[in-house]
Design an enzyme around this catalytic site. Sequence first.
Site, mmCIF file in Angstrom:
data_model
loop_
_atom_site.group_PDB
_atom_site.id
_atom_site.type_symbol
_atom_site.label_atom_id
_atom_site.label_comp_id
_atom_site.label_asym_id
_atom_site.label_seq_id
_atom_site.Cartn_x
_atom_site.Cartn_y
_atom_site.Cartn_z
ATOM 1 N N GLY A 228 -3.920 -2.283 2.762
ATOM 2 C CA GLY A 228 -3.516 -1.409 1.667
ATOM 3 C C GLY A 228 -3.208 -2.272 0.466
ATOM 4 O O GLY A 228 -3.291 -3.497 0.549
ATOM 5 N N SER A 229 -2.875 -1.662 -0.652
ATOM 6 C CA SER A 229 -2.629 -2.465 -1.854
ATOM 7 C C SER A 229 -2.094 -1.604 -2.976
ATOM 8 O O SER A 229 -2.254 -0.389 -2.982
ATOM 9 C CB SER A 229 -3.924 -3.131 -2.350
ATOM 10 O OG SER A 229 -4.601 -3.807 -1.335
#
Length: 785
Positions: A228-229
């Site tokens: 994720g980010s």
Amino acid sequence: MRRFTTSLAVLTAALSITTLGTGLAEAGEAGSGKAVLRYTEHGIPHIVAKDFAGLGYGYGFAAATDNICELANIYLTVSAQRSKYLGPDGDGYPSLSEAASNLHSDLFFQQINDSGVIDRLVAQPAPQGPRREVREIVSGYVKGFNAYLARTGRAGISDPACHGAAWVRPITEQDFYRHFYAIAVTGGQGVVTESLFTAPPTGATPAPGTAEQLSAKVRQALGGSGLGSNGIAVGADSTAAGQGSVLLGNPHYPWHDGRRFWQSQLTIPGRFDAAGASLLGMPFIQIGHTADAAWTHTVSTPVTFGLFEVPLQSGDPTTYLVDGKPEKMTSRAVTVQVRQADGSLKPVRQTFWSTRYGPVLGDFQGIPLPWTAKSAYAVRDANATNLRGLNTWFELDQARSTADVVRALSRTQGVPWVNTIATDRAGNALYADIQVVPHVTDEQAKVCSTPLGQATFEQVGLAILDGSKSSCQWGSDPGALEPGIFAPSRLPQQQRRDYELNANDSAWLANARAPITGYPHIVGDIATERSPRTREALLTAEKGGFTTGSMKKMLFADHSLFADLTAADLAKLCASFPGGQAPSSSGPQPVGPACAALASWDHTYTLDTRGSLLFQRFAGRLGAVDRFSVPFDPKAPLTTPNTLNVANPDVQKAFGDALADLRKAGLPADARLRDGQAVTRNGERIPIHGTQGFLGVLNVMTPVWDPSRGNVEVQHGSSYIQVVGFRGRACPDSSTLLTYSQSANPKSPYFSDQTKLYSRGEWVPERFCEADILRSPALRVVVLH
């Protein structure tokens, strides 16, 4: 080049330069290019060479110096030899596939290797194959890695993870390309690895899973992989000075194994200069910046694979029908060597079956998609022919503007499963989901989806199409580099002067003031509830007035939007329990100091906050509980849903269970976060701030809970973090942090140094320009001949 030579001459006179002779010049390989490694604080190498082969050589040598065991483990995996050296029963290698064992990992990768697909792609000219400069970098990288190994030998490796191990070996260019291919297909074939171990039916078969089961598993597989980010691009209109730009790059990746980032700067004076980080073994800058543009990536929402249900010919489960005509499935018998208990090797064989669409599978991560006497399911991975990403990152490494970023993405079409968020010196902010996406339009999904596929496409964007009709194959666009994927012009992108961002939701609200619509449903949903983390990012971006300093401070404030929405109600609920006893799965739990801690908590996950650890356990216990009493409203996506549903008995029980969790771990209800969340490195306990993304905290940390001690490790979370600003001076104003540090080797001085910085909320001022590098008090120069 003259300036570089002069600087190096000055350094040579002032410093004791360590020359690591490898005998390569005598071996006639000096023509591959000399590299100079200039190490600054925390072991960050600034790699300088006169050509791309030399640049790759320096990168390969330096990366192996820090992470030889992790890299060797990667090459062991993609060469399908884990069972040969480690036995068949290990846990596989989760960084590159979902294989449940070493044996299944080997069989999976061996069938890819036997197919010859990677060799065919490498043999093609650009854009499908690697461009000339990429080939030179790869060639140099392999030589640099091998030079380091030749210098140390297996016995000289200090990392106990592979000291003296027979599976550490010199590598080939084929190993490198196999590694990149494995990365490209992790969101497709890598997700369904275990599902490919199936065989023609011989008896009764299970009923297919429901659309709800399948959709939930797809959502879990793609969203729960540890990837994720956050990416926030702030343009000139939202900076404090009204000029320049600021970019936050904040990928949330695993802290262990082969998905680690590694930081460097790559420079060919006057020709090529980029700094940032890349996944281990990738000699490019994948998240970083040049002198005039910066970019980051966030894991995106498109499902990059699709299924086809094919009808089978009566009496022959390996023959299927397309347009009424029979086609024979292909089979590939794969053999790998497996170490036995006595040390001997035994061949193990597995047959994989395929259709024109792709491999046959029997389930999706445990949800049955059975191969019956009447039909079978096949999976098509849109990245199954993608080595183009190598060209993508090479071109990004030369971007001077957000327009250059778009051109690089569009020209190469090699980004496998991520969005791109970027800024430039001119004050532009960019969001682009120009990546590999299966060409399944909404219209085609209506016409061609199976009954099961109608529901899964609507729920999660997974296309399950009717394989009996050739007209139901994936479509094509004139601007696409190959059939079956969307052209860049069909994918969402937007450039503005205020901000663009993404936190792993779809493109719809990359900017709250300018929603993006009109893209195909397979790319992502529109006008649906945003995650607490996306809402936190949007509410933060809407405030404006950013500087690089305020962006860093904002990230490490560890503010929880979910706490803003619910903590006050939870404190009141806590105080309302009769006799101060909260219900739980294991009986009443005394609330003790919990209510006061929650009432006075500032809703952040900094180390000394009280109430934060209890709230973390409470939120994690909620699961799929109906937690809000005010539902989502697409007209108010930043503020809904809200208000904790305190009347729900499951919400009340979740709170009691959280109290029980802390008590069993020996922690008081008002424990500080630092008391119950830390990692241990070489015997030293290092407290860790931040928390899970579902709490609406941008600085994500997903900890590992030990019931007897609390959070004792980080599974995944903030990894390589960068804040890059363009304003005024020619040199970018940038700071970085690699949370788990440069080296996985516990004997390295760079094993946990940045982890301690992270714990203290400190950053590493980046040294990008020549003068800044030369001023480093830690400067150490290594010349590779």
